[in-house]
Design a protein around this motif. Structure first.
Motif, PDB file in Angstrom:
ATOM      1  N   ARG A   1       0.812  -1.220   0.000  1.00  0.00           N
ATOM      2  CA  ARG A   1       0.000   0.000   0.000  1.00  0.00           C
ATOM      3  C   ARG A   1       0.845   1.269   0.000  1.00  0.00           C
ATOM      4  O   ARG A   1       0.314   2.367  -0.147  1.00  0.00           O
ATOM      5  N   PHE A   2       2.162   1.112   0.207  1.00  0.00           N
ATOM      6  CA  PHE A   2       3.042   2.273   0.184  1.00  0.00           C
ATOM      7  C   PHE A   2       3.783   2.416  -1.142  1.00  0.00           C
ATOM      8  O   PHE A   2       4.759   3.139  -1.254  1.00  0.00           O
ATOM      9  N   ILE A   3       3.305   1.685  -2.152  1.00  0.00           N
ATOM     10  CA  ILE A   3       3.885   1.779  -3.496  1.00  0.00           C
ATOM     11  C   ILE A   3       2.765   2.128  -4.463  1.00  0.00           C
ATOM     12  O   ILE A   3       1.673   1.559  -4.402  1.00  0.00           O
ATOM     13  N   LYS A   4       3.015   3.072  -5.349  1.00  0.00           N
ATOM     14  CA  LYS A   4       2.051   3.418  -6.380  1.00  0.00           C
ATOM     15  C   LYS A   4       2.759   3.544  -7.720  1.00  0.00           C
ATOM     16  O   LYS A   4       3.958   3.829  -7.784  1.00  0.00           O
ATOM     17  N   GLY A   5       1.988   3.307  -8.774  1.00  0.00           N
ATOM     18  CA  GLY A   5       2.555   3.401 -10.110  1.00  0.00           C
ATOM     19  C   GLY A   5       1.491   3.177 -11.157  1.00  0.00           C
ATOM     20  O   GLY A   5       0.292   3.306 -10.888  1.00  0.00           O
ATOM     21  N   THR A   6       1.914   2.792 -12.338  1.00  0.00           N
ATOM     22  CA  THR A   6       1.006   2.581 -13.465  1.00  0.00           C
ATOM     23  C   THR A   6       0.645   1.108 -13.570  1.00  0.00           C
ATOM     24  O   THR A   6       1.525   0.238 -13.536  1.00  0.00           O
ATOM     25  N   CYS A   7      -0.648   0.829 -13.680  1.00  0.00           N
ATOM     26  CA  CYS A   7      -1.128  -0.555 -13.759  1.00  0.00           C
ATOM     27  C   CYS A   7      -0.513  -1.262 -14.965  1.00  0.00           C
ATOM     28  O   CYS A   7      -0.562  -0.741 -16.089  1.00  0.00           O
ATOM     29  N   PRO A   8       0.045  -2.455 -14.768  1.00  0.00           N
ATOM     30  CA  PRO A   8       0.652  -3.173 -15.894  1.00  0.00           C
ATOM     31  C   PRO A   8      -0.378  -3.745 -16.863  1.00  0.00           C
ATOM     32  O   PRO A   8      -0.021  -4.158 -17.968  1.00  0.00           O
ATOM     33  N   LYS A   9      -1.643  -3.739 -16.480  1.00  0.00           N
ATOM     34  CA  LYS A   9      -2.682  -4.335 -17.328  1.00  0.00           C
ATOM     35  C   LYS A   9      -3.393  -3.284 -18.183  1.00  0.00           C
ATOM     36  O   LYS A   9      -3.531  -3.449 -19.387  1.00  0.00           O
ATOM     37  N   CYS A  10      -3.865  -2.201 -17.511  1.00  0.00           N
ATOM     38  CA  CYS A  10      -4.673  -1.218 -18.241  1.00  0.00           C
ATOM     39  C   CYS A  10      -4.003   0.146 -18.362  1.00  0.00           C
ATOM     40  O   CYS A  10      -4.589   1.070 -18.929  1.00  0.00           O
ATOM     41  N   ALA A  11      -2.825   0.294 -17.776  1.00  0.00           N
ATOM     42  CA  ALA A  11      -2.042   1.538 -17.834  1.00  0.00           C
ATOM     43  C   ALA A  11      -2.653   2.681 -17.034  1.00  0.00           C
ATOM     44  O   ALA A  11      -2.278   3.838 -17.225  1.00  0.00           O
ATOM     45  N   ALA A  12      -3.605   2.365 -16.150  1.00  0.00           N
ATOM     46  CA  ALA A  12      -4.147   3.411 -15.278  1.00  0.00           C
ATOM     47  C   ALA A  12      -3.054   3.866 -14.311  1.00  0.00           C
ATOM     48  O   ALA A  12      -2.322   3.044 -13.750  1.00  0.00           O
ATOM     49  N   GLU A  13      -2.943   5.170 -14.131  1.00  0.00           N
ATOM     50  CA  GLU A  13      -1.913   5.708 -13.255  1.00  0.00           C
ATOM     51  C   GLU A  13      -2.387   5.769 -11.804  1.00  0.00           C
ATOM     52  O   GLU A  13      -3.569   5.642 -11.509  1.00  0.00           O
ATOM     53  N   ASP A  14      -1.414   5.951 -10.906  1.00  0.00           N
ATOM     54  CA  ASP A  14      -1.704   6.166  -9.491  1.00  0.00           C
ATOM     55  C   ASP A  14      -2.427   4.970  -8.862  1.00  0.00           C
ATOM     56  O   ASP A  14      -3.392   5.120  -8.125  1.00  0.00           O
ATOM     57  N   GLN A  15      -1.948   3.753  -9.153  1.00  0.00           N
ATOM     58  CA  GLN A  15      -2.548   2.544  -8.600  1.00  0.00           C
ATOM     59  C   GLN A  15      -1.639   1.949  -7.525  1.00  0.00           C
ATOM     60  O   GLN A  15      -0.416   2.122  -7.558  1.00  0.00           O
TER      61      GLN A  15
END
Length: 679
Positions: free
Chosen positions: A139-153
């Motif tokens: 929960r202390f890591i955020k980034g871009t979803c590797p599946k749909c490219a949604a940011e801030d996940q």
């Protein structure tokens, strides 16, 4: 008569990182009603709980506030204890997982599991924050979803597409704590070998200890094969160090349920009649019940019984699982004012209103419960004021006026007396089975019968007739006896009403078996109003105050930084979204404190072609608000108006700063004029 039962009851431990809200209170009120019922029946029923005080989140929040974790958890425990007490939740002990009892028991259970071969070790590759110097939980890591490219996940799942993944699969990962790019490092971790207990858990989860829906859900996990459970975390971490393993700490979820045992052990040290081993040994004849929400079933119905079994302790008699709370048919919302803190509710309404409404809606299943605020007002006013209290208020005056406050003997309605007695076993069965809604329906059906009988006899009409005084006294004495029965049946839910009724009835604290007797030739004390109706305006004020709490929290938030669980980049938005914001220069025409609000100022703003009324949570920084008058600032002019307790806010002024006295209204350069758009 059967021997009193020995029962130990727990609720899930509230996390010592925030306030109690009405969703939390659902569980503690439910548990408290069940415990009070058992005590009313004469059973030995002990109710313990504790604050869950360990973990990275608490360590980081304490650091953010500039205090020690110990200070933080002490402050939160005082707040939690006050909220619970004022909601009439009567713990026998409310302790903390950060205690010596818990340290000793956690070490004991771990050592027994280790010595029995149920602990494994292996190297784990994790993200490490090089700036903060700590390994990062998902929960202390955020980034871009590797599946749909949604940011801030988040590091383990995507809220947009629902995909699950390993944190190492995230694109462009960032630490949500420092904003740094994390690096991969290896670390030795300790695992509880949960698969060792597969057969036991398959039998135990189907032994009647769980509701069918919960057992069916657990069967999905059991059938797919259990995995070893990582029970260690690396320093820095706020918790207990693993014995003999410097720099390695128990994961918060290992010592949290052991906190139930620790709280009880702490109580045993102060109450010599309680024997810890008699409740926790494997051959214990006592009963052990956990009340929890459905979101933590895996910890309580898989990991916990397996830990207890492996360490030589008894397992729970039952784990009672409830659903979530919704408000007005939707998830609790801060923007709508339906994310209501316990203290905000208590500032406006009596605790027993909510206790009764929860009781009326609670079944024995895991369905969600909806707090519909209009229905809440109607049901409490109709049932408690219009039915139950109404009986006493109708009858008491005639007894005081016509017979010096003494109830006459005799039974004016044997059929009603028998109906009330006959209903008691079914009501008790409903309480025992946690089917509180059924119990309330049956109790209110009795109240309806009593009111209908009194209305039919109409003592107020008979009192005006010559020679009818004896009949009036017989009717009203019967009414008071029926009221007394209802109070006994409702006492687990409404302890304050029961205490006030006992004072009026001039009796000792009522027990369940008192429903078998009647008051005859008995003096009453003067009648006082036992409960007032809920005023809808107070509910509206509570909702408005909840919105105000949110506004104040926003004002306190450090500029450019969100909660610890959010990445600093989480505020990124598309340019088109930002371009839609209408920023205007505004002249502060008038600024004044808002009566009844601790944090708000009311600002009258001139934006050129009109004036706007705006509430802003900046009072702490501007204790003399009149000094703001004549100053230019900036405001969001196209923000949707929001109805608040004190009026409608028609925009938002722009401010920055760490909070408290350090909040600074933003101002345009000299030469700006009210109404100018900022581009």
């Amino acid at each position: 008569m059967s021997e009193p039962r020995q029962i130990l009851v727990t609720s899930a431990l509230p996390y010592a990182n925030g306030s109690i809200h009405l969703g939390h209170m659902l569980e503690y009120i439910q548990t408290d009603m069940w415990v009070r019922f058992q005590k009313l029946r004469g059973n030995q029923c002990i109710y313990v709980c504790a604050d869950d005080a360990h973990g990275s989140a608490i360590m980081l929040r304490a650091e953010k506030e500039g205090i020690t974790p110990e200070q933080l958890i002490a402050n939160v425990q005082a707040e939690h204890s006050s909220d619970f007490a004022d909601f009439l939740v009567d713990f026998d002990n409310f302790h903390s997982t950060h205690s010596e009892e818990n340290r000793e028991l956690s070490s004991l259970i771990y050592s027994r599991l280790r010595d029995a071969g149920h602990i494994a070790t292996r190297s784990v590759t994790q993200y490490f924050d090089p700036e903060k110097g700590m390994f990062l939980a998902d929960r202390f890591i955020k980034g871009t979803c590797p599946k749909c490219a949604a940011e801030d996940q988040y590091g383990d799942n995507c809220e947009k597409c629902g995909a699950t993944y390993a944190p190492t699969e995230l694109k462009n990962p960032k630490s949500a704590i420092s904003g740094a790019t994390p690096v991969l490092r290896d670390s030795q971790h300790f695992f509880f070998k949960l698969p060792d207990f597969q057969a036991m858990l398959q039998q135990w989860t189907r032994s009647g200890t769980l509701q069918d829906a919960v057992a069916n859900k657990l069967a999905e996990w059991l059938d797919s094969g259990l995995q070893e459970w990582d029970i260690s975390r690396d320093a820095p971490y706020f918790g207990f160090e693993i014995p003999g393993e410097p720099g390695k700490y128990f994961y918060v979820w290992l010592d949290a349920p052991i906190g139930y045992m620790a709280s009880f052990k702490n109580l045993c040290a102060r109450r010599p009649e309680l024997d810890f081993d008699a409740f926790w040994n494997q051959d214990s004849k006592a009963e052990l019940y956990h009340f929890i929400g459905k979101d933590i079933v895996n910890f309580h119905a898989l990991f916990w019984p397996a830990m207890l079994e492996g360490a030589g302790f008894r397992k729970p008699t039952a784990v009672n699982v409830h659903g979530y709370l919704t408000v007005n048919g939707a998830k609790m919302s801060k923007s709508r004012g339906t994310f209501i803190k316990a203290r905000t509710y208590l500032d406006h309404l009596q605790p027993e209103y909510l206790r009764y409404y929860y009781a009326a809606k609670l079944g024995r299943g895991v369905d969600d419960l909806d707090l519909n605020l209009e229905d809440f007002v109607q049901k409490v006013n109709s049932d408690l004021v219009g039915k139950v209290v109404n009986i006493a208020s109708r009858c008491a005056g005639f007894i005081h006026k016509g017979n010096d406050g003494v109830m006459v003997s005799g039974d004016a309605a044997p059929e009603l007396t028998e109906a009330f007695l006959a209903a008691a076993p079914s009501i008790a069965e409903a309480y025992e089975g946690r089917d509180f809604g059924r119990a309330m329906r049956e109790i209110m059906a009795l109240a309806d019968r009593a009111n209908a009988w009194i209305a039919d006899k109409a003592p107020w009409s008979l009192a005006k007739q010559e020679g009818k005084q004896d009949e009036v006294q017989a009717i009203c004495a019967q009414g008071i006896n029926l009221f007394r029965q209802l109070v006994i049946f409702l006492k687990p839910v409404l302890p304050l009403l029961a205490a006030d009724a006992e004072a009026f009835l001039n009796v000792a604290p009522l027990t369940w078996n008192d429903h078998l007797s009647r008051l005859e030739n008995h003096p009453l004390n003067p009648f006082k109003a036992l409960m007032s109706r809920i005023e809808p305006a107070k509910v509206e004020a509570m909702v408005a105050a909840s919105k105000e709490d949110l506004l104040a929290a926003e004002a306190k938030a450090p500029a450019g930084n969100g909660e610890l669980t959010k990445d600093p980049l989480s505020a990124e938005i598309e340019f088109d979204t930002f371009a839609a914001v209408d920023l205007r220069v505004a002249l502060i025409v008038k600024a004044e404190a808002v009566p009844g609000a601790d944090k708000l100022l009311q600002l009258t703003l001139d934006i050129g072609d009109e004036r706007r009324n705006v509430f802003s949570g900046i009072k702490s920084a501007y204790p003399e608000p009149s000094k703001l008058e004549g100053r230019l600032t900036m405001m969001v002019a196209n923000l949707k108006p929001r109805k608040m307790r004190f009026g409608v806010s028609e925009g938002m002024v722009m401010a920055a700063g760490p909070g408290g006295e350090e909040i600074y209204l933003l101002s345009p350069d000299s030469g700006a004029k009210p109404g100018q758009r900022i581009k």
